[in-house]
Write an enzyme that holds these catalytic residues in place. Structure first.
Site, mmCIF file in Angstrom:
data_model
loop_
_atom_site.group_PDB
_atom_site.id
_atom_site.type_symbol
_atom_site.label_atom_id
_atom_site.label_comp_id
_atom_site.label_asym_id
_atom_site.label_seq_id
_atom_site.Cartn_x
_atom_site.Cartn_y
_atom_site.Cartn_z
ATOM 1 N N TYR A 141 0.836 -1.211 0.000
ATOM 2 C CA TYR A 141 0.000 0.000 0.000
ATOM 3 C C TYR A 141 0.867 1.256 0.000
ATOM 4 O O TYR A 141 0.687 2.170 -0.807
ATOM 5 C CB TYR A 141 -0.913 -0.008 1.242
HETATM 6 P P1 NAD Z 1 -12.267 5.609 1.914
HETATM 7 O O1 NAD Z 1 -12.097 4.220 1.409
HETATM 8 O O2 NAD Z 1 -13.299 5.857 2.939
HETATM 9 O O3 NAD Z 1 -12.515 6.604 0.680
HETATM 10 C C1 NAD Z 1 -11.977 6.376 -0.596
HETATM 11 C C2 NAD Z 1 -13.103 6.535 -1.619
HETATM 12 O O4 NAD Z 1 -12.536 6.405 -2.922
HETATM 13 C C3 NAD Z 1 -14.200 5.479 -1.498
HETATM 14 O O5 NAD Z 1 -15.473 6.090 -1.323
HETATM 15 C C4 NAD Z 1 -14.119 4.706 -2.815
HETATM 16 O O6 NAD Z 1 -15.379 4.285 -3.311
HETATM 17 C C5 NAD Z 1 -13.478 5.747 -3.735
HETATM 18 N N1 NAD Z 1 -12.783 5.112 -4.861
HETATM 19 C C6 NAD Z 1 -11.828 4.147 -4.806
HETATM 20 N N2 NAD Z 1 -11.465 3.781 -6.051
HETATM 21 C C7 NAD Z 1 -12.201 4.538 -6.910
HETATM 22 C C8 NAD Z 1 -12.285 4.605 -8.322
HETATM 23 N N3 NAD Z 1 -11.562 3.795 -9.105
HETATM 24 N N4 NAD Z 1 -13.144 5.477 -8.872
HETATM 25 C C9 NAD Z 1 -13.913 6.277 -8.089
HETATM 26 N N5 NAD Z 1 -13.879 6.256 -6.736
HETATM 27 C C10 NAD Z 1 -13.036 5.394 -6.154
HETATM 28 O O7 NAD Z 1 -10.810 6.076 2.440
HETATM 29 P P2 NAD Z 1 -10.398 7.321 3.359
HETATM 30 O O8 NAD Z 1 -10.005 6.790 4.684
HETATM 31 O O9 NAD Z 1 -11.410 8.409 3.254
HETATM 32 O O10 NAD Z 1 -9.046 7.766 2.631
HETATM 33 C C11 NAD Z 1 -9.055 8.775 1.633
HETATM 34 C C12 NAD Z 1 -7.633 8.942 1.088
HETATM 35 O O11 NAD Z 1 -6.733 9.302 2.120
HETATM 36 C C13 NAD Z 1 -7.040 7.681 0.450
HETATM 37 O O12 NAD Z 1 -6.255 8.106 -0.660
HETATM 38 C C14 NAD Z 1 -6.139 7.113 1.531
HETATM 39 O O13 NAD Z 1 -5.086 6.352 0.971
HETATM 40 C C15 NAD Z 1 -5.641 8.386 2.173
HETATM 41 N N6 NAD Z 1 -5.243 8.248 3.569
HETATM 42 C C16 NAD Z 1 -6.182 7.955 4.522
HETATM 43 C C17 NAD Z 1 -5.811 7.875 5.856
HETATM 44 C C18 NAD Z 1 -6.783 7.561 6.946
HETATM 45 O O14 NAD Z 1 -6.349 7.483 8.097
HETATM 46 N N7 NAD Z 1 -8.068 7.401 6.671
HETATM 47 C C19 NAD Z 1 -4.465 8.117 6.213
HETATM 48 C C20 NAD Z 1 -3.538 8.360 5.206
HETATM 49 C C21 NAD Z 1 -3.941 8.462 3.895
HETATM 50 C C1 UGA Z 2 -4.210 4.178 8.507
HETATM 51 C C2 UGA Z 2 -5.023 4.143 7.206
HETATM 52 O O1 UGA Z 2 -5.800 2.961 7.108
HETATM 53 C C3 UGA Z 2 -4.145 4.217 6.007
HETATM 54 O O2 UGA Z 2 -4.936 4.476 4.865
HETATM 55 C C4 UGA Z 2 -3.183 5.317 6.173
HETATM 56 O O3 UGA Z 2 -2.357 5.418 5.098
HETATM 57 C C5 UGA Z 2 -2.402 5.203 7.460
HETATM 58 O O4 UGA Z 2 -3.339 5.227 8.527
HETATM 59 C C6 UGA Z 2 -1.464 6.343 7.670
HETATM 60 O O5 UGA Z 2 -1.333 6.813 8.797
HETATM 61 O O6 UGA Z 2 -0.837 6.760 6.731
HETATM 62 P P1 UGA Z 2 -3.154 2.429 10.150
HETATM 63 O O7 UGA Z 2 -2.202 3.303 10.889
HETATM 64 O O8 UGA Z 2 -2.797 1.005 9.964
HETATM 65 O O9 UGA Z 2 -3.473 2.965 8.679
HETATM 66 O O10 UGA Z 2 -4.553 2.670 10.860
HETATM 67 P P2 UGA Z 2 -5.493 1.735 11.754
HETATM 68 O O11 UGA Z 2 -6.174 0.726 10.903
HETATM 69 O O12 UGA Z 2 -6.357 2.629 12.551
HETATM 70 O O13 UGA Z 2 -4.464 0.940 12.691
HETATM 71 C C7 UGA Z 2 -3.709 1.590 13.711
HETATM 72 C C8 UGA Z 2 -2.930 0.541 14.473
HETATM 73 O O14 UGA Z 2 -3.852 -0.325 15.145
HETATM 74 C C9 UGA Z 2 -2.064 -0.368 13.609
HETATM 75 O O15 UGA Z 2 -0.851 -0.633 14.273
HETATM 76 C C10 UGA Z 2 -2.875 -1.668 13.508
HETATM 77 O O16 UGA Z 2 -2.098 -2.842 13.376
HETATM 78 C C11 UGA Z 2 -3.595 -1.674 14.820
HETATM 79 N N1 UGA Z 2 -4.897 -2.396 14.718
HETATM 80 C C12 UGA Z 2 -5.806 -2.048 13.783
HETATM 81 C C13 UGA Z 2 -5.156 -3.432 15.607
HETATM 82 O O17 UGA Z 2 -4.315 -3.767 16.470
HETATM 83 N N2 UGA Z 2 -6.361 -4.063 15.518
HETATM 84 C C14 UGA Z 2 -7.303 -3.736 14.594
HETATM 85 O O18 UGA Z 2 -8.380 -4.369 14.556
HETATM 86 C C15 UGA Z 2 -7.023 -2.692 13.697
#
Ligand code: NAD
Ligand code: UGA
Length: 311
Positions: A141
């Site tokens: 990823y």
């Molecule tokens: P999310 O999965 O809730 O939102 C992503 C959306 O993109 C979804 O609604 C999905 O349907 C849409 N999508 C995916 N592929 C598509 C396609 N081919 N065409 C049209 N739509 C499409 O994820 P999120 O948590 O809101 O994350 C948003 C962005 O931020 C992502 O790029 C993710 O990698 C990044 N990000 C998220 C986190 C986090 O903590 N949530 C942290 C770091 C980075």
């Molecule tokens: C999240 C988002 O899912 C990614 O899209 C994003 O890129 C990333 O943050 C980021 O910071 O860049 P992650 O940190 O793995 O990834 O977020 P969580 O799924 O909330 O997990 C946080 C921590 O909790 C991780 O160490 C994971 O292993 C742990 N975890 C998660 C558990 O121990 N149990 C669970 O059921 C889920």
């Protein structure tokens, strides 16, 4: 002067996702015309136009008509499942970004804000993660997020390009409507329902958790910011362990947490914490919501979602 004219439209990809829904709300609240695009239908109550389309195949150029900035959030977001579905991650996260950039070149797009991730840093030495450190992704990823970030910067650096790209490295974002696969959502619903929380590893891994309303303020600042292409962290500068956040949520909910320990998951970094200096200087952004405050909002949202109709 801002590169983005506030009277003109912002296109948000991934508008039906967790961060996208909050962003569309935030932009609409400040009077910004917004178009959302997503595979998923318009979320209930969402402002602006919403187009259901698959960015892997749709012609993107018509979507950019009259658009002065794009916020590209659409992606496959999970770290741990990315070992098994690499082709899907490459297509959704890298190829789609290139399709968007090609369409942007053809239509004269001026500003792209792209969602990158703290995961691109991998396991750095202790201390805050700083944009000048060489990235060292340890999950498929994170490799795709870094590739997308670099593509956005490479297109902006082409001779005669009118595009500037701002790659925002979001740290772990939480808040109402967080994805159900993420830790904090899982803890809150498990504590509410008296179910077990699976902890991957010994729970000592630490995360910089940033509240979603702060994260979308950073995105809006990046849409508006004058200046060159850049990479900016979006985090708080603080961190807490998985065990620590389980205890805190249990305390805030006034209910016990039952933990089941499972093996550490490949690709999971040990510790994340943002150096927030550059983002403060370049975008004028600092996170302002404390972890307790943000968790209370997230807990309230989960509780109200689970209320029976009419209650
Ligand atoms: P999310 O999965 O809730 O939102 C992503 C959306 O993109 C979804 O609604 C999905 O349907 C849409 N999508 C995916 N592929 C598509 C396609 N081919 N065409 C049209 N739509 C499409 O994820 P999120 O948590 O809101 O994350 C948003 C962005 O931020 C992502 O790029 C993710 O990698 C990044 N990000 C998220 C986190 C986090 O903590 N949530 C942290 C770091 C980075
Ligand atoms: C999240 C988002 O899912 C990614 O899209 C994003 O890129 C990333 O943050 C980021 O910071 O860049 P992650 O940190 O793995 O990834 O977020 P969580 O799924 O909330 O997990 C946080 C921590 O909790 C991780 O160490 C994971 O292993 C742990 N975890 C998660 C558990 O121990 N149990 C669970 O059921 C889920």
């Amino acid at each position: 002067m801002t590169v983005h004219d506030p009277r003109r439209t912002v296109l948000v990809t991934g508008a039906a996702g967790f961060i996208g829904r909050h962003l569309v709300e935030h932009l609409a609240d400040r009077g910004q015309p917004v178009i959302g695009v997503d595979l998923r239908p318009r979320p209930a109550g969402a402002a602006g136009r919403h187009v259901v389309a698959d960015l892997r195949t749709t012609d993107i150029r018509p979507l950019l008509d009259g658009v002065s900035a794009v916020v590209h959030l659409a992606a496959l977001p999970g770290v741990r499942p990315s070992w098994d579905r690499f082709d899907d991650y490459v297509e959704s996260n890298v190829i789609v970004t290139r399709r968007l950039l090609e369409a942007g070149v053809q239509t004269g797009l001026r500003r792209l804000v792209i969602a990158s991730s703290s995961s691109v840093y991998g396991n750095q030495r202790d201390g805050a993660m700083n944009e000048d450190q060489p990235p060292a992704p340890i999950s498929p990823y994170a490799v795709t997020k870094l590739a997308a970030e670099h593509l956005a910067l490479a297109y902006a650096a082409r001779p005669a390009s009118v595009l500037t790209s701002v790659a925002l490295r979001f740290f772990t974002v939480y808040g109402p409507r967080q994805r159900p696969d993420m830790l904090i959502s899982r803890i809150i619903s498990a504590v509410r329902d008296g179910r077990e929380i699976r902890v991957f590893g010994d729970g000592s891994q630490r995360r910089d958790f940033v509240f979603v309303k702060d994260a979308v303020r950073a995105v809006a600042a990046a849409v508006d910011a004058p200046g060159p292409s850049r990479v900016c962290n979006v985090g708080t500068g603080e961190q807490i362990s998985v065990t620590g956040i389980i205890d805190l949520i249990s305390e805030l909910m006034g209910r016990p947490a039952n933990v089941r320990v499972e093996p550490h998951r490949a690709g999971d970094v040990v510790s994340t914490r943002a150096d927030v200096t550059r983002t403060a200087e370049a975008l004028g952004f600092r996170a302002s919501v404390s972890l307790r405050e943000g968790l209370r909002a997230h807990i309230d949202a989960v509780r109200s979602e689970s209320m029976p109709v009419g209650a």
